[in-house]
Design a protein around this motif. Structure first.
Motif, short mmCIF file in Angstrom:
data_model
loop_
_atom_site.label_atom_id
_atom_site.label_comp_id
_atom_site.label_asym_id
_atom_site.label_seq_id
_atom_site.Cartn_x
_atom_site.Cartn_y
_atom_site.Cartn_z
N VAL A 1 -1.71 -53.85 41.82
CA VAL A 1 -1.35 -55.07 40.70
C VAL A 1 -1.38 -54.60 39.31
CG1 VAL A 1 -3.15 -56.29 42.18
CG2 VAL A 1 -4.14 -54.64 40.48
N ILE A 2 -1.52 -53.10 39.05
CA ILE A 2 -1.44 -52.40 37.96
C ILE A 2 -0.14 -51.67 37.91
CG2 ILE A 2 -3.77 -52.62 37.14
CD1 ILE A 2 -4.21 -49.71 37.87
N GLY A 3 0.57 -51.69 38.87
CA GLY A 3 1.75 -51.19 38.91
C GLY A 3 2.01 -49.98 39.54
N THR A 4 0.98 -49.44 40.07
CA THR A 4 0.91 -48.12 40.59
C THR A 4 1.92 -47.98 41.88
OG1 THR A 4 -1.50 -47.76 40.11
CG2 THR A 4 -0.54 -46.27 41.79
N ALA A 5 2.86 -46.95 41.81
CA ALA A 5 3.78 -47.17 42.91
C ALA A 5 3.40 -46.51 44.16
CB ALA A 5 4.78 -46.26 42.37
N GLU A 6 2.13 -47.15 44.69
CA GLU A 6 1.66 -47.02 46.01
C GLU A 6 2.51 -47.51 47.22
OE1 GLU A 6 -0.47 -49.41 47.64
OE2 GLU A 6 0.64 -50.21 46.04
N LEU A 7 2.00 -47.39 48.24
CA LEU A 7 2.57 -48.05 49.40
C LEU A 7 2.96 -49.29 49.49
CD1 LEU A 7 3.89 -47.63 52.37
CD2 LEU A 7 1.72 -47.72 53.21
N MET A 8 1.95 -50.23 49.22
CA MET A 8 2.06 -51.93 48.98
C MET A 8 3.43 -52.03 47.80
SD MET A 8 1.13 -52.93 51.63
CE MET A 8 1.21 -54.65 51.08
N TYR A 9 3.16 -51.37 46.75
CA TYR A 9 3.97 -51.55 45.46
C TYR A 9 5.48 -51.25 46.14
CZ TYR A 9 6.05 -51.18 41.06
OH TYR A 9 6.90 -51.35 39.92
N GLN A 10 5.78 -50.27 46.86
CA GLN A 10 7.02 -49.79 47.25
C GLN A 10 7.51 -50.84 48.49
OE1 GLN A 10 8.75 -47.87 45.51
NE2 GLN A 10 7.68 -46.17 44.85
N ALA A 11 6.61 -51.08 49.31
CA ALA A 11 7.05 -52.19 50.43
C ALA A 11 7.53 -53.47 49.68
CB ALA A 11 5.99 -52.05 51.14
N ALA A 12 6.64 -53.92 48.69
CA ALA A 12 7.26 -55.01 47.72
C ALA A 12 8.45 -54.79 47.28
CB ALA A 12 6.30 -55.40 46.93
N LYS A 13 8.81 -53.59 46.82
CA LYS A 13 10.18 -53.53 45.81
C LYS A 13 11.24 -53.49 46.99
CE LYS A 13 10.60 -50.53 42.71
NZ LYS A 13 10.93 -49.34 41.60
N VAL A 14 10.89 -52.93 48.30
CA VAL A 14 12.15 -52.77 49.17
C VAL A 14 12.21 -54.32 49.72
CG1 VAL A 14 12.43 -51.96 51.59
CG2 VAL A 14 11.32 -50.52 50.01
N GLU A 15 11.28 -55.04 50.01
CA GLU A 15 11.46 -56.47 50.35
C GLU A 15 12.31 -57.03 49.31
OE1 GLU A 15 10.61 -60.61 50.44
OE2 GLU A 15 10.05 -59.36 48.99
N THR A 16 12.10 -56.89 47.85
CA THR A 16 12.70 -57.45 47.04
C THR A 16 14.35 -57.27 47.14
OG1 THR A 16 10.88 -57.83 45.62
CG2 THR A 16 12.91 -58.07 44.48
N ALA A 17 14.25 -55.92 47.08
CA ALA A 17 15.90 -55.16 47.13
C ALA A 17 16.63 -55.76 48.28
CB ALA A 17 15.92 -53.89 46.81
#
Length: 231
Positions: free
Chosen positions: A177-193
């Motif tokens: 939620v604060i933009g830390t590029a951990e696993l869930m953040y990266q999974a969401a970025k892959v889903e968006t891309a």
């Protein structure tokens, strides 16, 4: 579009993003665990201190931390706390991967509060006569705790600490939620891309589940083998 694209998880830039996120999640877990264990023990000892002001201070810390959601802690350390600093310092922090630093602060303080109560319960499970015997031998409060009480309390404390470690591992995902590029953040970025939700979130689910099971197995192994090592 195929039902399942395994290549997304095996190789390529999206695979690298997921692995990088998983690595950061491991890092958050490791650093927070190393910091929260001694902090939790310190708070537990303060809760048991013969000095009332120290007990009150530790009680205030535990209750203040545990009664505020972890999400609020994350947002405070990332958005709120830097506002107390000079603007130049704040800008420097935001340029130094401050997202991960704020996540470690929040996770450490939050986890230590819960671990301290587990440790305090384990210490109190040891008959008080053990502590009094240590004091009768001339040991101070800390020495009696370290040499007499804590070794006995360790086995009792392991199961709840394993549970807190599992909670910590899962709580690292809130750092997204604060933009830390951990696993869930990266999974969401892959889903968006890629416009594919199944593969990245399956990767994340399997990663969380696998390490959780590993932590559980290690905790059970330690608890069962502790008496043999103690002998």
């Amino acid at each position: 579009m195929s039902a399942f694209d395994a290549s997304l998880l095996i190789s390529g830039p999206y695979h690298d993003m997921l692995v990088k996120g998983l690595s950061l999640s491991f890092t958050l877990l490791g650093i927070t665990l190393v910091l929260s264990l001694p902090l939790g023990l310190l708070i537990a000892l303060l809760r048991l201190s013969p000095l009332a002001p120290l007990r009150a201070l530790a009680w205030t810390y535990v209750e203040a931390i545990r009664n505020v959601p972890l999400l609020a802690h994350m947002l405070f350390w990332y958005f709120g706390a830097p506002e107390l600093l000079p603007e130049s310092t704040r800008e420097w922090l935001y340029g130094q991967n401050f997202e991960a630093i704020a996540a470690v602060f929040a996770l450490t303080l939050y986890t230590a509060a819960y671990m301290s109560e587990d440790m305090r319960s384990g210490i109190r499970a040891v008959p008080r006569v053990q502590f009094e015997a240590g004091r009768a031998l001339g040991l101070g409060f800390l020495s009696a705790m370290r040499l007499v009480v804590l070794p006995q309390a360790l086995r009792v404390t392991v199961p709840p600490l394993v549970s807190q470690t599992l909670n910590l591992w899962k709580n690292t995902s809130i750092a997204t939620v604060i933009g830390t590029a951990e696993l869930m953040y990266q999974a969401a970025k892959v889903e968006t891309a890629t416009f594919r939700s199944f593969e990245p979130f399956v990767f994340a689910t399997v990663a969380y589940l696998s390490l959780s099971l590993l932590i559980t197995v290690l905790g059970v192994w330690y608890q069962r083998s502790y008496p043999a090592r103690a002998i």
